[in-house]
Scaffold this motif. Structure first.
Motif, PDB file in Angstrom:
ATOM      1  N   LYS A  33     -41.361 -12.710   2.228  1.00 32.95           N
ATOM      2  CA  LYS A  33     -41.635 -12.142   3.546  1.00 32.95           C
ATOM      3  C   LYS A  33     -40.735 -10.966   3.875  1.00 32.95           C
ATOM      4  O   LYS A  33     -41.133 -10.026   4.564  1.00 32.95           O
ATOM      5  N   TYR A  34     -39.495 -10.990   3.375  1.00 33.74           N
ATOM      6  CA  TYR A  34     -38.507  -9.972   3.733  1.00 33.74           C
ATOM      7  C   TYR A  34     -38.186  -9.085   2.538  1.00 33.74           C
ATOM      8  O   TYR A  34     -38.510  -9.412   1.397  1.00 33.74           O
ATOM      9  N   ASP A  35     -37.529  -7.963   2.808  1.00 34.00           N
ATOM     10  CA  ASP A  35     -37.269  -6.987   1.746  1.00 34.00           C
ATOM     11  C   ASP A  35     -35.951  -7.222   1.014  1.00 34.00           C
ATOM     12  O   ASP A  35     -35.502  -6.375   0.254  1.00 34.00           O
ATOM     13  N   THR A  36     -35.316  -8.385   1.271  1.00 30.66           N
ATOM     14  CA  THR A  36     -34.104  -8.732   0.518  1.00 30.66           C
ATOM     15  C   THR A  36     -34.262 -10.139  -0.048  1.00 30.66           C
ATOM     16  O   THR A  36     -34.836 -11.024   0.601  1.00 30.66           O
ATOM     17  N   THR A  37     -33.735 -10.344  -1.245  1.00 31.60           N
ATOM     18  CA  THR A  37     -33.805 -11.659  -1.883  1.00 31.60           C
ATOM     19  C   THR A  37     -33.050 -12.698  -1.071  1.00 31.60           C
ATOM     20  O   THR A  37     -33.513 -13.830  -0.882  1.00 31.60           O
ATOM     21  N   TYR A  38     -31.879 -12.300  -0.564  1.00 31.24           N
ATOM     22  CA  TYR A  38     -31.073 -13.246   0.197  1.00 31.24           C
ATOM     23  C   TYR A  38     -31.769 -13.652   1.496  1.00 31.24           C
ATOM     24  O   TYR A  38     -31.722 -14.815   1.898  1.00 31.24           O
ATOM     25  N   GLY A  39     -32.423 -12.704   2.128  1.00 35.71           N
ATOM     26  CA  GLY A  39     -33.170 -13.010   3.346  1.00 35.71           C
ATOM     27  C   GLY A  39     -34.266 -14.025   3.094  1.00 35.71           C
ATOM     28  O   GLY A  39     -34.467 -14.964   3.874  1.00 35.71           O
ATOM     29  N   ASN A  40     -34.979 -13.872   1.990  1.00 31.23           N
ATOM     30  CA  ASN A  40     -36.033 -14.821   1.629  1.00 31.23           C
ATOM     31  C   ASN A  40     -35.454 -16.181   1.271  1.00 31.23           C
ATOM     32  O   ASN A  40     -36.048 -17.218   1.582  1.00 31.23           O
ATOM     33  N   ALA A  41     -34.288 -16.194   0.619  1.00 29.48           N
ATOM     34  CA  ALA A  41     -33.641 -17.461   0.266  1.00 29.48           C
ATOM     35  C   ALA A  41     -33.201 -18.216   1.516  1.00 29.48           C
ATOM     36  O   ALA A  41     -33.372 -19.440   1.613  1.00 29.48           O
ATOM     37  N   VAL A  42     -32.638 -17.503   2.491  1.00 30.32           N
ATOM     38  CA  VAL A  42     -32.206 -18.127   3.747  1.00 30.32           C
ATOM     39  C   VAL A  42     -33.408 -18.681   4.508  1.00 30.32           C
ATOM     40  O   VAL A  42     -33.374 -19.815   5.015  1.00 30.32           O
ATOM     41  N   ALA A  43     -34.473 -17.897   4.589  1.00 25.92           N
ATOM     42  CA  ALA A  43     -35.674 -18.334   5.300  1.00 25.92           C
ATOM     43  C   ALA A  43     -36.295 -19.561   4.625  1.00 25.92           C
ATOM     44  O   ALA A  43     -36.790 -20.471   5.299  1.00 25.92           O
ATOM     45  N   CYS A  44     -36.247 -19.596   3.304  1.00 26.98           N
ATOM     46  CA  CYS A  44     -36.789 -20.734   2.555  1.00 26.98           C
ATOM     47  C   CYS A  44     -35.958 -21.987   2.813  1.00 26.98           C
ATOM     48  O   CYS A  44     -36.496 -23.081   3.007  1.00 26.98           O
ATOM     49  N   ALA A  45     -34.634 -21.839   2.827  1.00 30.85           N
ATOM     50  CA  ALA A  45     -33.752 -22.970   3.111  1.00 30.85           C
ATOM     51  C   ALA A  45     -33.989 -23.499   4.520  1.00 30.85           C
ATOM     52  O   ALA A  45     -33.946 -24.714   4.761  1.00 30.85           O
ATOM     53  N   ASP A  46     -34.256 -22.603   5.445  1.00 29.24           N
ATOM     54  CA  ASP A  46     -34.549 -22.968   6.837  1.00 29.24           C
ATOM     55  C   ASP A  46     -35.789 -23.855   6.916  1.00 29.24           C
ATOM     56  O   ASP A  46     -35.793 -24.875   7.611  1.00 29.24           O
ATOM     57  N   ARG A  47     -36.834 -23.490   6.184  1.00 24.97           N
ATOM     58  CA  ARG A  47     -38.077 -24.278   6.201  1.00 24.97           C
ATOM     59  C   ARG A  47     -37.873 -25.637   5.532  1.00 24.97           C
ATOM     60  O   ARG A  47     -38.363 -26.665   6.024  1.00 24.97           O
ATOM     61  N   GLN A  48     -37.158 -25.649   4.423  1.00 20.83           N
ATOM     62  CA  GLN A  48     -36.996 -26.895   3.670  1.00 20.83           C
ATOM     63  C   GLN A  48     -36.184 -27.934   4.447  1.00 20.83           C
ATOM     64  O   GLN A  48     -36.535 -29.121   4.453  1.00 20.83           O
ATOM     65  N   VAL A  49     -35.099 -27.512   5.092  1.00 25.48           N
ATOM     66  CA  VAL A  49     -34.291 -28.483   5.815  1.00 25.48           C
ATOM     67  C   VAL A  49     -35.040 -29.002   7.044  1.00 25.48           C
ATOM     68  O   VAL A  49     -34.925 -30.188   7.406  1.00 25.48           O
ATOM     69  N   TYR A  50     -35.855 -28.158   7.663  1.00 28.46           N
ATOM     70  CA  TYR A  50     -36.646 -28.592   8.816  1.00 28.46           C
ATOM     71  C   TYR A  50     -37.672 -29.643   8.389  1.00 28.46           C
ATOM     72  O   TYR A  50     -37.836 -30.679   9.058  1.00 28.46           O
ATOM     73  N   ASP A  51     -38.343 -29.396   7.271  1.00 30.00           N
ATOM     74  CA  ASP A  51     -39.325 -30.360   6.766  1.00 30.00           C
ATOM     75  C   ASP A  51     -38.644 -31.684   6.404  1.00 30.00           C
ATOM     76  O   ASP A  51     -39.209 -32.763   6.613  1.00 30.00           O
ATOM     77  N   PHE A  52     -37.432 -31.589   5.871  1.00 34.82           N
ATOM     78  CA  PHE A  52     -36.685 -32.795   5.512  1.00 34.82           C
ATOM     79  C   PHE A  52     -36.338 -33.601   6.762  1.00 34.82           C
ATOM     80  O   PHE A  52     -36.475 -34.834   6.776  1.00 34.82           O
ATOM     81  N   VAL A  53     -35.911 -32.933   7.814  1.00 34.23           N
ATOM     82  CA  VAL A  53     -35.595 -33.612   9.071  1.00 34.23           C
ATOM     83  C   VAL A  53     -36.839 -34.273   9.643  1.00 34.23           C
ATOM     84  O   VAL A  53     -36.787 -35.416  10.141  1.00 34.23           O
ATOM     85  N   GLN A  54     -37.969 -33.580   9.572  1.00 32.06           N
ATOM     86  CA  GLN A  54     -39.216 -34.159  10.083  1.00 32.06           C
ATOM     87  C   GLN A  54     -39.594 -35.407   9.288  1.00 32.06           C
ATOM     88  O   GLN A  54     -40.112 -36.374   9.854  1.00 32.06           O
ATOM     89  N   TRP A  55     -39.326 -35.385   7.989  1.00 32.60           N
ATOM     90  CA  TRP A  55     -39.596 -36.573   7.167  1.00 32.60           C
ATOM     91  C   TRP A  55     -38.703 -37.733   7.603  1.00 32.60           C
ATOM     92  O   TRP A  55     -39.160 -38.871   7.715  1.00 32.60           O
ATOM     93  N   ILE A  56     -37.428 -37.450   7.851  1.00 32.04           N
ATOM     94  CA  ILE A  56     -36.491 -38.498   8.272  1.00 32.04           C
ATOM     95  C   ILE A  56     -36.954 -39.133   9.575  1.00 32.04           C
ATOM     96  O   ILE A  56     -36.884 -40.361   9.749  1.00 32.04           O
ATOM     97  N   LYS A  57     -37.436 -38.310  10.494  1.00 29.80           N
ATOM     98  CA  LYS A  57     -37.852 -38.823  11.803  1.00 29.80           C
ATOM     99  C   LYS A  57     -39.016 -39.807  11.704  1.00 29.80           C
ATOM    100  O   LYS A  57     -39.230 -40.615  12.615  1.00 29.80           O
ATOM    101  N   LYS A  58     -39.748 -39.755  10.607  1.00 28.52           N
ATOM    102  CA  LYS A  58     -40.890 -40.657  10.419  1.00 28.52           C
ATOM    103  C   LYS A  58     -40.494 -41.972   9.749  1.00 28.52           C
ATOM    104  O   LYS A  58     -41.327 -42.870   9.597  1.00 28.52           O
ATOM    105  N   GLN A  59     -39.214 -42.086   9.339  1.00 31.94           N
ATOM    106  CA  GLN A  59     -38.775 -43.286   8.630  1.00 31.94           C
ATOM    107  C   GLN A  59     -38.289 -44.358   9.603  1.00 31.94           C
ATOM    108  O   GLN A  59     -37.842 -44.064  10.712  1.00 31.94           O
ATOM    109  N   ASP A  60     -38.334 -45.598   9.153  1.00 26.79           N
ATOM    110  CA  ASP A  60     -37.944 -46.730   9.995  1.00 26.79           C
ATOM    111  C   ASP A  60     -36.469 -46.679  10.384  1.00 26.79           C
ATOM    112  O   ASP A  60     -36.084 -47.155  11.457  1.00 26.79           O
ATOM    113  N   PHE A  61     -35.645 -46.116   9.509  1.00 27.23           N
ATOM    114  CA  PHE A  61     -34.203 -46.128   9.773  1.00 27.23           C
ATOM    115  C   PHE A  61     -33.757 -45.010  10.718  1.00 27.23           C
ATOM    116  O   PHE A  61     -32.586 -44.955  11.093  1.00 27.23           O
TER     117      PHE A  61
END
Length: 766
Positions: free
Chosen positions: A624-652
Motif C-alpha cells: 500500500k505504501y511506497d516504503t518497505t518499512y511502512g508496509n511492514a508496520v501496517a502489516c504488523a498492525d493488522r496481524q496483532v489486531y486479528d490476533f486480539v479479536q481471536w483472543i476475545k472469542k476464546q473462553d479464557f
C-alpha cells in the motif's frame, strides 16, 4: 644517446606508474562507496573525494615537473611559486571560505506591525493567542542560523521557533522545516542553528504558552559569521599544510637518495623499519574500519547510547539476523579492505614511478622514511579513535562508568520486600511485545508524526481500551525509553523488572541473568502461574532465554522449538527465524494448551517483522505504501489486531488481561522516505494498550503523563488486579494509581545521567 633514451623511457614508465596510482585511488574510493550502498557518500561528497585525489595528483605532478623538467634555477623557483599558488587555491576551495563569505550577518528590522497574535505595549510583548509569530521575507543564498536577541533577560523559559520557506519548498506547515531552541530564565539570546540554501521567508515564533512575556530586541541571521570565518581560515591552513606535505615528502625522499644508501645499512634502522608493512597496513585498515563502523552505527541505528553499542558488541553473534551481519560485512568491513588494498597499490606504483625517475636507488623507500610512516599511521589511527569515540559517546560513557551513584539506593523499591495482594481469582496475562512499535507511526491527527496512519488498528485498540499517553488530549502516545532500555533485551528487562540493563549484566555469557533481581516472572511464579516466552528467533540471542529462565521457569518457545515441534519444516528460515504470521499461529496453539491446564498463565511473546531498518514482508502484507518499512508496520498492525479479536472469542478471555507494547522505539534511518515527516520537536514514545484490565482507575490518570517503559512493570501487575503497597516497584510507578512517576518527579535528563554511572546497589543484582 643511450642514457638519454633510458631517461625518456624512465619518464614514460613513471607517467604510467603515477597514472596507475591515480586511477587505483579513484577506483578504491568509488568501489568502497558503491559497496556501502545507501550508507555511502552522496554524489556530491563522492565528487569532492575524487576532486581531492585529483588535487593531490596535480600537486605531486607539479613537484615532479619542478625536479625533472625545469633545469634552470630561476625556473625551479618559478615552479615552486606555482606549486605554492596552486596549493593555496586548492586549500581555499576545500576550506569552503568562498561559501562562507556569502553568509554575511544580517539584522532583520521587525517593526511591531509584523508581529501577529502578540499584545505589545512599550516594547513589552505578551503572547495573546496560540501560534504567535513574526513573518519576514528574506533572500539569502545560505542561511546558517537565526538568532533572537532580547533587550532584557527573560523572566521565564521562552521557546523560540523558526520555520522557513525556500524557492522549492513553500508553506510553513512542514515539520521537517521547523526548528527551535529554549531560552532559559536570565538569558538574552536564543540561537536556532540551521544550514539551508535559497531561503525566501522565515517565520519566527517566540513563546508558546499564552501569557508568556518578554522584552524583544531584534533578530539576526548568520550572526556567527566571524566565528565561522575564523574556523574556515584555520581549516584552510590545515589543508595548505596537508597539500604541501605531498610535494615536500617527495622532495625529501628524492633529495635523500645518497643518504639512503648509507642509512639503510644501519642496524637500528633495519630493526625499527622491519615491521613497516604490518604496522602501516594494519593501522591503515584499522583507521578505515573504525570510521566505517561508526558511520554504519549512526546511519542504521541512529543516535543510540554507547552502552547499547557495547552490549551488542559483547553479545554472541548467534541468533543475529544474517541480513544485519551481511550489512556490516558489506558496508563496514569490505570497504576498508578495499581502501587499504588501494592505498598499498598506490604506494607500490608511486615507489616504482620514483625508481623509474631515478629518485630512488632501489624499488623501495628509505628505512628512515618507513619509520616515519609507521609513527604517522599509528598517530593517525589513535586520533581517529579519539574523534570517532567522541562521535558515538564512548568517552562520555567511560567517564560516566567511573563515577559512582547512589541512585538505585535512593529510588529503587525492591519488589521482594513489597506487600502485593493478588485477587482470589488470579487473572491470565498475555503480554505482546511488538518489535520497534512506537506511537509516532500514527498520523498527526491521531497523535503520531506521519502523513498516513500506519497503525489504524492499534490506534483503535488504544482508543477503545486503556492507553497511557503523554498527550494531553488523549491522542496516541506512550512512555519514553531511558538509558540502556532502547533495544530489545533492555526493553524486555525494563518492562518486566523496572531497571535498565547495563553492559556487564547482559546475561549473554551466562545462564544466570541478574539472579538477585526480582522480576515479573518471579512474582507470578510464586503465585502458581504457568509461564511461557514465545518468539520467532533464537531464544538465546542477547540472553533472552537466560533472563526468562532465571525469572522464573518460563518455557522457551523459540525458533528452534518451532522446528522441534513441527510448526515449521526443519530447513525453514526467513529473516531472523520465522515470520510473525507463524508466531501468531503458534501463540494460538499454546494459548489453547495453557488455558486447559487449570492454572493462571502468562504468555509473553515478541514479534520481529517490524525490525529496523526495513522490516519483513510476508504474503499477508499489502503493497500500500511506497516504503518497505511502512508496509511492514501496517502489516504488523493488522496481524496483532486479528490476533486480539481471536483472543476475545476464546473462553479464557474474560479472565485474561492483554497488554500490547513496543519493546522500544525504532532506530531511525534519516535517509528513508518513511521518516521524512519526523521533526526534532516531536517526542517519540513506545506504543502501549491494556485490554481488559482488572482494576479501578480514574480516566484522568491515563493522559498527559511523563513516564518511561519501566513504569509498565508495576502497572502490569495492577492491571491483573494486584494491590501493590506503595504503588512502586523497582524504578517504576503504578500508572493506574495516578502517583507521580520518577520521570515526572526528577526529569529524564537527570535519571539518564544517573543510570549511566556505576551503582553499587545495581551491582548486587548479579
Amino acid at each position: 644517446m643511450e642514457n638519454q633514451g633510458n631517461m625518456q623511457s624512465g619518464k614514460k614508465a613513471a607517467v604510467i606508474y603515477f597514472l596507475a596510482a591515480f586511477f587505483i585511488a579513484c577506483i578504491g574510493i568509488a568501489g568502497a562507496n558503491y559497496l556501502k550502498g545507501d550508507l555511502g557518500l552522496s554524489a556530491e561528497e563522492l565528487v569532492k573525494k575524487v576532486e581531492l585525489t585529483v588535487e593531490i595528483a596535480v600537486l605531486l605532478g607539479i613537484a615532479i615537473a619542478v625536479r625533472h623538467l625545469l633545469k634552470k634555477r630561476n625556473r625551479k623557483i618559478a615552479g615552486i611559486i606555482v606549486l605554492l599558488f596552486v596549493a593555496g587555491v586548492f586549500s581555499w576551495q576545500n576550506s569552503g571560505i568562498w561559501q562562507e563569505s556569502q553568509l554575511k550577518p544580517q539584522r532583520l528590522e521587525t517593526p511591531e506591525s509584523e508581529f501577529d497574535r502578540y499584545d505589545i505595549k512599550d516594547g513589552h510583548f505578551t503572547v495573546a493567542e496560540a501560534n504567535a509569530n513574526i513573518v519576514k521575507k528574506i533572500n539569502v543564498d545560505y542561511l546558517d542560523n537565526v538568532t533572537v536577541h532580547f533587550s532584557k533577560p527573560v523572566t521565564q523559559k521562552v521557546i523560540v521557533r523558526v520555520l522557513y520557506e525556500t524557492k522549492t519548498q513553500h508553506g510553513f506547515d512542514n515539520k521537517t522545516r521547523k526548528m527551535r531552541v529554549k531560552v532559559h530564565k536570565g538569558e538574552t539570546v536564543g540561537c536556532v542553528s540551521m544550514k539551508v540554501k535559497d531561503v525566501t521567508r522565515i517565520k519566527i515564533g517566540i513563546g508558546r504558552k499564552i501569557g508568556t512575556q518578554f522584552d524583544y530586541g531584534y533578530t539576526e541571521i548568520n550572526g556567527n559569521y566571524a566565528a565561522r570565518m575564523h574556523q574556515k581560515k584555520v581549516s584552510m591552513v590545515k589543508y595548505f599544510v596537508f597539500f604541501m606535505l605531498i610535494p615536500a615528502g617527495y622532495f625529501i625522499l628524492a633529495a635523500g637518495k645518497k643518504w639512503q644508501e648509507k642509512t639503510d645499512k644501519n642496524i637500528c634502522l633495519r630493526i625499527l623499519s622491519f615491521p613497516f608493512g604490518f604496522i602501516t597496513i594494519l593501522s591503515l585498515f584499522a583507521t578505515f574500519l573504525v570510521v566505517n563502523l561508526v558511520e554504519w552505527v549512526k546511519m542504521t541505528c541512529g543516535n543510540v547510547s554507547f552502552s547499547i553499542i557495547l552490549l551488542q558488541l559483547t553479545s554472541p553473534i548467534k541468533g543475529t539476523d544474517s541480513g544485519i551481519i551481511n550489512s556490516i560485512i558489506k558496508t563496514a568491513v569490505v570497504p576498508p579492505v578495499l581502501l587499504a588494498v588501494a592505498a598499498v597499490l598506490c604506494y607500490l606504483f608511486i615507489v616504482r614511478g620514483m625508481y623509474a625517475l631515478e629518485d630512488l636507488p632501489v624499488k623501495k623507500i628509505p628505512r628512515w622514511s618507513k619509520i616515519c610512516i609507521e609513527v604517522v599511521m599509528v598517530v593517525f589511527f589513535l586520533h581517529t579513535v579519539q574523534v570517532q569515540g567522541t562521535e558515538i559517546g564512548m568517552w562520555d560513557y567511560i567517564q560516566s562508568v567511573r563515577e559512582s551513584s547512589d541512585f538505585y539506593e535512593k529510588e529503587y523499591v525492591n519488589p521482594a520486600k513489597v506487600k502485593m495482594t493478588f485477587p482470589k481469582e488470579k487473572k491470565n496475562l498475555i503480554y505482546i511485545f511488538m518489535e520497534s512499535m512506537e506511537s509516532s507511526y500514527a498520523d498527526k491527527e491521531d497523535g503520531g508524526t506521519m502523513d498516513d496512519n500506519y497503525i489504524p488498528n492499534l490506534t483503535k485498540l488504544a482508543r477503545e481500551n486503556v492507553q497511557f499517553t503523554d498527550k494531553k488530549d488523549g491522542k496516541v502516545g506512550g512512555p519514553v525509553c531511558l538509558e540502556a532500555t532502547a533495544y530489545t533485551a533492555g526493553g524486555l528487562v525494563a518492562q518486566t523488572s523496572a531497571i535498565n540493563l547495563k553492559v556487564m549484566n547482559s546475561g549473554a555469557v551466562s545462564d544466570s541473568f541478574l539472579p538477585n533481581l526480582t522480576a515479573l516472572g518471579d512474582i507470578l511464579n510464586k503465585q502458581g502461574y504457568n509461564q511461557m516466552f514465545l518468539c520467532g528467533s533464537d531464544g538465546d540471542f542477547a540472553g533472552r532465554d537466560a533472563y526468562f529462565k532465571t525469572h522464573k521457569d518460563y518455557q522457551i518457545e523459540d525458533y528452534k522449538a518451532a522446528i522441534k515441534e513441527g510448526d515449521i519444516p526443519k530447513d525453514y528460515k526467513v529473516y531472523w527465524g520465522h515470520e510473525d504470521k507463524v508466531l501468531y499461529e503458534r501463540a494460538k496453539k499454546n494459548l489453547k494448551k495453557l488455558s486447559k491446564e487449570g492454572k493462571p498463565f502468562n504468555l509473553t511473546m515478541l514479534t520481529v517483522d517490524t525490525h529496523f531498518p526495513n522490516g519483513y514482508i510476508c504474503d499477508l502484507c499489502e503493497n500500500k505504501y511506497d516504503t518497505t518499512y511502512g508496509n511492514a508496520v501496517a502489516c504488523a498492525d493488522r496481524q496483532v489486531y486479528d490476533f486480539v479479536q481471536w483472543i476475545k472469542k476464546q473462553d479464557f478471555y474474560e479472565d485474561t488481561t492483554i497488554i500490547i507494547a513496543g519493546d522500544h522505539t525504532s532506530m531511525v534511518d534519516t535517509g528513508s522516505k518513511f521518516w521524512k515527516s519526523l521533526s526534532n520537536d516531536y517526542q517519540r514514545t513506545v506504543y502501549n494498550a491494556i485490554i481488559n484490565p482488572q482494576c479501578a482507575y480514574k480516566k484522568k490518570v491515563t493522559t498527559k503523563r511523563k513516564f518511561s517503559t519501566m513504569d509498565m512493570f508495576p502497572t502490569t501487575l495492577a492491571a491483573l488486579g494486584v494491590e501493590i503497597d506503595g504503588n512502586k516497584l523497582g524504578l517504576g510507578t503504578n500508572l493506574f494509581s495516578g502517583e507521580e512517576t520518577l520521570r515526572e518527579e526528577l526529569g529524564a535528563n537527570y535519571i539518564n545521567k544517573e543510570l549511566k554511572r556505576n551503582d553499587k546497589m545495581y551491582n548486587q543484582f548479579y
